[in-house]
Design a protein around this motif. Structure first.
Motif, PDB file in Angstrom:
ATOM      1  N   LEU A 105     126.248 110.548  11.233  1.00 21.55           N
ATOM      2  CA  LEU A 105     125.092 109.830  10.697  1.00 21.55           C
ATOM      3  C   LEU A 105     124.913 110.179   9.228  1.00 21.55           C
ATOM      4  O   LEU A 105     125.131 111.329   8.826  1.00 21.55           O
ATOM      5  CB  LEU A 105     123.805 110.221  11.434  1.00 21.55           C
ATOM      6  CG  LEU A 105     123.771 110.170  12.954  1.00 21.55           C
ATOM      7  CD1 LEU A 105     122.399 110.621  13.449  1.00 21.55           C
ATOM      8  CD2 LEU A 105     124.098 108.780  13.451  1.00 21.55           C
ATOM      9  N   ASP A 106     124.464 109.217   8.447  1.00 23.50           N
ATOM     10  CA  ASP A 106     124.116 109.473   7.063  1.00 23.50           C
ATOM     11  C   ASP A 106     122.884 110.375   7.030  1.00 23.50           C
ATOM     12  O   ASP A 106     121.874 110.065   7.678  1.00 23.50           O
ATOM     13  CB  ASP A 106     123.835 108.149   6.342  1.00 23.50           C
ATOM     14  CG  ASP A 106     123.474 108.366   4.896  1.00 23.50           C
ATOM     15  OD1 ASP A 106     124.400 108.506   4.075  1.00 23.50           O
ATOM     16  OD2 ASP A 106     122.259 108.418   4.591  1.00 23.50           O
ATOM     17  N   LEU A 107     122.959 111.494   6.309  1.00 20.84           N
ATOM     18  CA  LEU A 107     121.856 112.457   6.280  1.00 20.84           C
ATOM     19  C   LEU A 107     120.586 111.842   5.714  1.00 20.84           C
ATOM     20  O   LEU A 107     119.488 112.098   6.216  1.00 20.84           O
ATOM     21  CB  LEU A 107     122.241 113.693   5.451  1.00 20.84           C
ATOM     22  CG  LEU A 107     121.165 114.758   5.275  1.00 20.84           C
ATOM     23  CD1 LEU A 107     120.730 115.340   6.615  1.00 20.84           C
ATOM     24  CD2 LEU A 107     121.655 115.851   4.347  1.00 20.84           C
ATOM     25  N   GLU A 108     120.694 111.017   4.690  1.00 19.49           N
ATOM     26  CA  GLU A 108     119.523 110.447   4.034  1.00 19.49           C
ATOM     27  C   GLU A 108     118.842 109.372   4.879  1.00 19.49           C
ATOM     28  O   GLU A 108     117.629 109.367   5.029  1.00 19.49           O
ATOM     29  CB  GLU A 108     119.913 109.862   2.674  1.00 19.49           C
ATOM     30  CG  GLU A 108     118.756 109.284   1.894  1.00 19.49           C
ATOM     31  CD  GLU A 108     117.712 110.316   1.466  1.00 19.49           C
ATOM     32  OE1 GLU A 108     116.543 109.924   1.333  1.00 19.49           O
ATOM     33  OE2 GLU A 108     118.064 111.489   1.282  1.00 19.49           O
ATOM     34  N   SER A 109     119.622 108.458   5.446  1.00 14.36           N
ATOM     35  CA  SER A 109     119.042 107.289   6.119  1.00 14.36           C
ATOM     36  C   SER A 109     119.044 107.354   7.642  1.00 14.36           C
ATOM     37  O   SER A 109     118.307 106.622   8.299  1.00 14.36           O
ATOM     38  CB  SER A 109     119.797 106.026   5.696  1.00 14.36           C
ATOM     39  OG  SER A 109     121.124 106.059   6.211  1.00 14.36           O
ATOM     40  N   GLY A 110     119.923 108.186   8.224  1.00 10.53           N
ATOM     41  CA  GLY A 110     120.076 108.222   9.669  1.00 10.53           C
ATOM     42  C   GLY A 110     120.963 107.113  10.201  1.00 10.53           C
ATOM     43  O   GLY A 110     121.154 106.985  11.409  1.00 10.53           O
ATOM     44  N   GLU A 111     121.525 106.318   9.303  1.00 10.94           N
ATOM     45  CA  GLU A 111     122.412 105.223   9.712  1.00 10.94           C
ATOM     46  C   GLU A 111     123.669 105.778  10.387  1.00 10.94           C
ATOM     47  O   GLU A 111     124.268 106.733   9.909  1.00 10.94           O
ATOM     48  CB  GLU A 111     122.823 104.395   8.494  1.00 10.94           C
ATOM     49  CG  GLU A 111     123.824 103.312   8.800  1.00 10.94           C
ATOM     50  CD  GLU A 111     124.313 102.607   7.541  1.00 10.94           C
ATOM     51  OE1 GLU A 111     125.240 101.797   7.673  1.00 10.94           O
ATOM     52  OE2 GLU A 111     123.794 102.872   6.447  1.00 10.94           O
ATOM     53  N   GLU A 112     124.040 105.170  11.507  1.00 13.39           N
ATOM     54  CA  GLU A 112     125.267 105.576  12.192  1.00 13.39           C
ATOM     55  C   GLU A 112     126.470 105.110  11.375  1.00 13.39           C
ATOM     56  O   GLU A 112     126.635 103.931  11.098  1.00 13.39           O
ATOM     57  CB  GLU A 112     125.326 104.968  13.593  1.00 13.39           C
ATOM     58  CG  GLU A 112     126.560 105.401  14.358  1.00 13.39           C
ATOM     59  CD  GLU A 112     126.629 104.815  15.756  1.00 13.39           C
ATOM     60  OE1 GLU A 112     127.743 104.496  16.172  1.00 13.39           O
ATOM     61  OE2 GLU A 112     125.572 104.675  16.408  1.00 13.39           O
TER      62      GLU A 112
END
Length: 108
Positions: free
Chosen positions: A63-70
């Motif tokens: 996951l992207d740390l900033e956005s939580g996007e998978e």
């Protein structure tokens, strides 16, 4: 909570049941939540601003740390209880099927 959190700067990521939470430690507020759809026993690992962890369905997530996007997911043979290790762009994780998986790398 079945696993320890990980901290990078002012951000903490912590698994609670099936959900990975990102918490702003300064404001004590949620950044994002990601439902992995299975219990998370694996402590998260943060490398290169990416959060890695596995769940009881045997899925490894990035996951992207900033956005939580998978960013991606990868299916192993069984439940993941250990933390993920990342070295030189290769994600390594064990599952309860007894296998050490090496995912990705410079040529991926």
């Amino acid at each position: 909570v079945l696993a320890a959190p990980a901290v990078r700067g002012d951000t903490m990521v912590v698994p609670v049941e099936t959900v990975m939470f990102s918490i702003d430690l300064v404001g004590n507020t949620d950044h994002w939540r990601f439902d992995s759809e299975a219990t998370i026993r694996s402590a998260p690992t943060i490398a290169n601003e990416i959060v890695y962890f596995g769940n009881d369905a045997g899925v490894v997530f990035a996951l992207d740390l900033e956005s939580g996007e998978e960013l991606w997911r990868w299916q192993t043979g069984n439940r993941i209880e250990s933390a993920v290790a990342v070295l030189d762009g290769v994600v390594r994780v064990t599952s309860t099927d007894g296998t050490l998986y090496a995912i990705g790398g410079p040529d991926s």
